[in-house]
Design a protein around this motif. Structure first.
Motif, short mmCIF file in Angstrom:
data_model
loop_
_atom_site.label_atom_id
_atom_site.label_comp_id
_atom_site.label_asym_id
_atom_site.label_seq_id
_atom_site.Cartn_x
_atom_site.Cartn_y
_atom_site.Cartn_z
N ILE A 481 10.64 10.72 -2.10
CA ILE A 481 11.38 9.48 -1.87
C ILE A 481 11.21 9.03 -0.42
CG2 ILE A 481 13.70 8.47 -1.73
CD1 ILE A 481 14.50 10.16 -4.13
N GLU A 482 11.37 9.96 0.52
CA GLU A 482 11.19 9.64 1.94
C GLU A 482 9.78 9.15 2.22
OE1 GLU A 482 12.55 12.66 4.67
OE2 GLU A 482 14.03 13.37 3.23
N LEU A 483 8.80 9.83 1.65
CA LEU A 483 7.40 9.44 1.87
C LEU A 483 7.09 8.08 1.25
CD1 LEU A 483 5.58 12.85 1.25
CD2 LEU A 483 5.78 11.64 3.42
N SER A 484 7.74 7.77 0.13
CA SER A 484 7.52 6.47 -0.50
C SER A 484 7.96 5.34 0.43
CB SER A 484 8.30 6.39 -1.82
OG SER A 484 7.84 7.34 -2.74
N PHE A 485 9.13 5.51 1.03
CA PHE A 485 9.59 4.51 1.99
C PHE A 485 8.65 4.42 3.19
CE2 PHE A 485 13.73 4.74 -0.15
CZ PHE A 485 14.11 3.40 -0.10
N GLU A 486 8.25 5.58 3.69
CA GLU A 486 7.36 5.58 4.86
C GLU A 486 6.03 4.92 4.53
OE1 GLU A 486 5.70 8.80 8.18
OE2 GLU A 486 7.14 9.41 6.63
N PHE A 487 5.52 5.20 3.34
CA PHE A 487 4.24 4.64 2.90
C PHE A 487 4.31 3.11 2.81
CE2 PHE A 487 1.54 3.34 -0.76
CZ PHE A 487 0.30 3.73 -0.26
N VAL A 488 5.34 2.60 2.12
CA VAL A 488 5.47 1.16 1.95
C VAL A 488 5.81 0.47 3.27
CG1 VAL A 488 6.63 -0.66 0.64
CG2 VAL A 488 6.19 1.53 -0.44
N THR A 489 6.60 1.14 4.11
CA THR A 489 6.93 0.56 5.42
C THR A 489 5.69 0.42 6.28
OG1 THR A 489 9.17 1.48 5.33
CG2 THR A 489 8.33 0.85 7.50
N ASN A 490 4.81 1.41 6.24
CA ASN A 490 3.55 1.32 7.00
C ASN A 490 2.70 0.14 6.56
OD1 ASN A 490 4.15 3.54 8.55
ND2 ASN A 490 2.96 4.97 7.32
N LEU A 491 2.79 -0.19 5.26
CA LEU A 491 1.97 -1.27 4.73
C LEU A 491 2.59 -2.64 4.94
CD1 LEU A 491 0.84 0.31 1.32
CD2 LEU A 491 -0.43 0.24 3.46
N PHE A 492 3.93 -2.74 4.77
CA PHE A 492 4.59 -4.05 4.76
C PHE A 492 5.60 -4.24 5.89
CE2 PHE A 492 3.28 -3.46 0.31
CZ PHE A 492 2.65 -4.67 0.08
N GLY A 493 5.61 -3.34 6.85
CA GLY A 493 6.61 -3.43 7.92
C GLY A 493 6.52 -4.69 8.75
N HIS A 494 5.36 -5.34 8.73
CA HIS A 494 5.18 -6.57 9.51
C HIS A 494 5.73 -7.80 8.80
CE1 HIS A 494 1.91 -6.45 6.61
NE2 HIS A 494 1.71 -7.74 6.80
N TRP A 495 6.21 -7.62 7.57
CA TRP A 495 6.62 -8.75 6.73
C TRP A 495 8.14 -8.79 6.64
CZ3 TRP A 495 5.95 -9.33 0.74
CH2 TRP A 495 5.88 -10.69 0.41
N LEU A 496 8.73 -9.91 7.02
CA LEU A 496 10.18 -10.05 7.00
C LEU A 496 10.74 -9.93 5.58
CD1 LEU A 496 12.43 -10.57 9.08
CD2 LEU A 496 12.28 -12.99 8.52
N LYS A 497 9.94 -10.31 4.60
CA LYS A 497 10.37 -10.20 3.21
C LYS A 497 10.63 -8.74 2.83
CE LYS A 497 11.18 -12.03 -0.88
NZ LYS A 497 12.26 -13.00 -1.10
N TYR A 498 9.85 -7.82 3.41
CA TYR A 498 10.06 -6.40 3.12
C TYR A 498 11.40 -5.93 3.67
CZ TYR A 498 9.64 -1.34 3.38
OH TYR A 498 9.88 0.00 3.28
#
Length: 687
Positions: A481-498
């Motif tokens: 679960i923690e890695l899933s958040f980290e993975f998606v955050t690395n990909l979409f962290g630049h997007w305000l929608k995320y």
């Protein structure tokens, strides 16, 4: 004692065989007595004789049996025997003998199989040209047994009970694949294809379901074995097209279920695309959508969703190749004004993706059955959409932030969207699926959690951020679960929608408590999802990521619009927290809760999540607000003290509340020594 019992079984089998032969030599034989003898013989073969350890003795008995039974083979002939019940029993005895012979590698197996293949083929062929003026269940039973015997002869293993399917699958396949490889099939590929097609088109449901169950077992044997016999040749050349054809013709719910299960099992191992164009994919998809809206059988609906996931993998490739990669090549995704042609397949693919995500969301709800939630998890992995996050990440920007209106009217929006808008809408669907997946990772079903976590771990390990983990050894579910958040955050962290997605998850967690409900009943209610620690873990991970992203150097858009966005969310959390705490005072304010109402598990989760959302939004950035809203917001926060006091007996809530007060800068002259929060970490569940 056991040896004596087995000897009695052997002698009894020999005796029964001789009685059958003797009965047929007298003029006054009775079909009823013959039928009884054959049933006894079948029972002994299946329940007792199969366990005989002396292979030589077993082979000797089989030899004697086939010698006797082959002399009265007319009993299994549809044309010669006028009693179909006896014919069915006769074929069943030969079927049991063949099964026992294969298991023990008897030298009489070929003789038994040849006789059974001849008789079962005759029954099936004669049935095709025979029409009955009335419904005869004995003829139906004979035809079903003939179909089962025919496929036993050509090497397709018998079906097993579905509930034990996964547990016994490898054992079945070890036996069936070895017997298939050692026992050459006596039919040619054209003959086999013709017989399968005839059985699948048979008007009798019992025949169709029999062959579908056998084909499903064949698919599983191919998945685990590498045999090159005629069955596997037929499957690789014809199975996909044959079952796809049945999908559009079959109407019986159970036959539909097995057809869909075959399609899903086969195409998860072999390439789904056998040359079909996008129109074909759409027609298959439309058929699945139609079945989903008309079929009520739960298991069939579950496998429909899995097959939809299979189709999604093809739509995902279409979306990636035609929109995302093309847009990246031309670097026009964020500014292009080229509208997507209404006749293009891309809008249909995105609309289908939206429909699929909605179905998965509904079936993954905690109130659904465990089988429904398992199907949702399997469909998510089958769709391949989680992987598409790696490709869509570079195609989104804060210039395109889809609104709720856009998502509610997706069909209308995507028909006239620019490439950048289209990519953003698609990215939202992928994020929806990631957050549904995270929800399922905290499911109460252990099997679901562990299997899904293993699959998600593989996706993360093979993704663009593959330095997060590897898939050499399964990780704990909470770590995934923690890695899933980290993975998606690395990909979409630049997007305000995320960030909006993260905030929405926290707000939804904080909104799980029904302040109008009976709090005492909720403590003991088994129907309520009680995974409070997992919910709080996800809430803390979300807020931690929000805080880090807002503190980072990501370009989230113009400063003014970002602050307005954050203030809107601050107000949402504050309004929800005020409504929750004030609602308690109105309804149960006089109730004396031991240790304070803040220790109620549901109350604690909701209050803490609301406070944590406020903390993440104010601690990461200064509290700047548009003119006219600053004073009213601070006044509402100040008024919160009058409602939240009964909840502060819980030290976790109390400490977090003090942190939020400090971040709002409202201590002033009323600051007291007891307001010190020390080294309290609001993210205490994170490693």
């Amino acid at each position: 004692m056991r040896d004596c019992s087995m000897l009695l079984v052997i002698y009894w089998i020999i005796y029964l065989a001789e009685v059958v032969k003797w009965q047929l030599t007298v003029l006054s034989y009775s079909f009823n007595s013959i039928h009884g003898l054959l049933l006894q013989l079948c029972s002994l073969l299946d329940n007792n004789f199969r366990g005989l350890t002396d292979s030589n003795k077993k082979d000797q008995i089989l030899g004697h049996l086939i010698e006797v039974l082959s002399k009265c083979s007319w009993l299994g002939c549809r044309k010669l025997c006028r009693c179909s019940v006896v014919s069915t029993s006769y074929l069943l005895v030969l079927d049991q003998m063949l099964d026992v012979g294969r298991t023990g590698k008897s030298k009489h197996t070929d003789v038994i199989r040849s006789l059974l293949l001849q008789l079962s083929s005759q029954c099936l062929n004669n049935a095709a040209s025979t029409h009955y003026a009335f419904h005869d269940p004995t003829q139906i039973e004979l035809q079903q047994q003939a179909a089962a015997s025919y496929f036993s002869c050509v090497g397709i293993p018998k079906g097993h009970d579905e509930t034990a399917e996964e547990d016994v699958r490898l054992q079945i396949l070890d036996q069936s694949t070895s017997s298939m490889s050692e026992t050459p099939c006596e039919v040619s590929l054209p003959e086999l294809h013709k017989e399968i097609m005839c059985c699948l088109a048979d008007p009798i449901y019992d025949v169709r379901i029999t062959v579908l169950k056998r084909i499903l077992q064949l698919v599983k044997s191919i998945r685990c074995g590498d045999s090159k016999n005629v069955l596997h040749q037929w499957a690789r050349a014809n199975l996909h097209s044959v079952i796809m054809e049945r999908l559009f013709l079959e109407e019986h719910p159970k036959c539909l279920y097995y057809s869909l299960k075959i399609i899903f099992s086969w195409n998860m191992e072999w390439q789904f695309n056998n040359g079909e164009d996008s129109d074909t994919f759409l027609s298959i998809w439309e058929r699945l959508v139609h079945l989903n809206s008309t079929v009520s059988h739960a298991k069939t609906r579950e496998i429909i969703l899995c097959c939809m996931g299979m189709c999604m993998k093809q739509f995902a490739k279409l979306l990636r190749n035609c929109v995302l990669l093309e847009g990246l090549k031309t670097s026009e995704l964020s500014t292009s004004s080229v509208s997507i042609n209404e006749g293009d397949r891309l809008p249909a693919a995105l609309i289908s993706t939206n429909f699929f995500v909605s179905l998965v969301k509904n079936q993954s709800d905690p109130s659904e059955t465990v089988n429904s939630r398992r199907a949702a998890a399997e469909a998510i992995i089958a769709s391949g959409l989680l992987v598409e996050a790696n490709f869509v990440k570079a195609c989104v920007s804060n210039a395109h932030l889809p609104s709720e209106h856009d998502e509610d009217h997706l069909e209308e929006k995507c028909l006239k969207a620019s490439l950048g808008e289209f990519a953003s809408l698609y990215a939202c669907k992928i994020l929806d699926l990631w957050f549904i997946c995270i929800q399922l990772l905290e499911d109460e079903d252990v099997h679901l959690r562990q299997k899904l976590a293993k699959n998600v771990q593989k996706i993360i390990a093979n993704g663009s951020a593959n330095n997060l983990c590897d898939d050499s050894a399964p990780l704990q579910v909470d770590r995934v679960i923690e890695l899933s958040f980290e993975f998606v955050t690395n990909l979409f962290g630049h997007w305000l929608k995320y960030i909006e997605y993260l905030l929405r998850m926290v707000l939804d967690t904080a909104n799980t408590l029904d302040s109008d409900g009976d709090l005492v009943r909720q403590i003991f209610d088994k129907e309520i999802d009680n995974h409070h620690e997992e919910k709080l873990l996800i809430c803390q991970i979300s807020c931690s990521n929000i805080q880090k992203l807002l503190r980072s150097e990501y370009e989230l858009g113009t400063e003014g619009s970002t602050e307005l966005f954050l203030q809107n969310w601050r107000e949402s959390f504050l309004h929800q927290l005020t409504a929750l705490t004030s609602g308690y005072l109105e309804k149960e304010g006089k109730t004396d809760w031991i240790g304070g109402i803040g220790n109620h598990k549901d109350v604690f989760t909701s209050v803490y999540a609301n406070l944590l959302g406020l903390y993440a939004l104010t601690e990461s950035r200064s509290l700047e607000q548009p003119e006219g809203r600053h004073e009213s917001y601070l006044q509402e926060f100040s008024d919160l003290k009058g409602f939240i006091t009964p909840f502060l007996k819980n030290p976790l809530i109390s400490n977090l509340y003090l942190l939020v007060k400090r971040s709002h800068g409202v201590f002033g002259s009323q600051h007291k020594p007891e307001d010190q929060v020390g080294s309290f970490d609001p993210y205490f569940l994170l490693r």
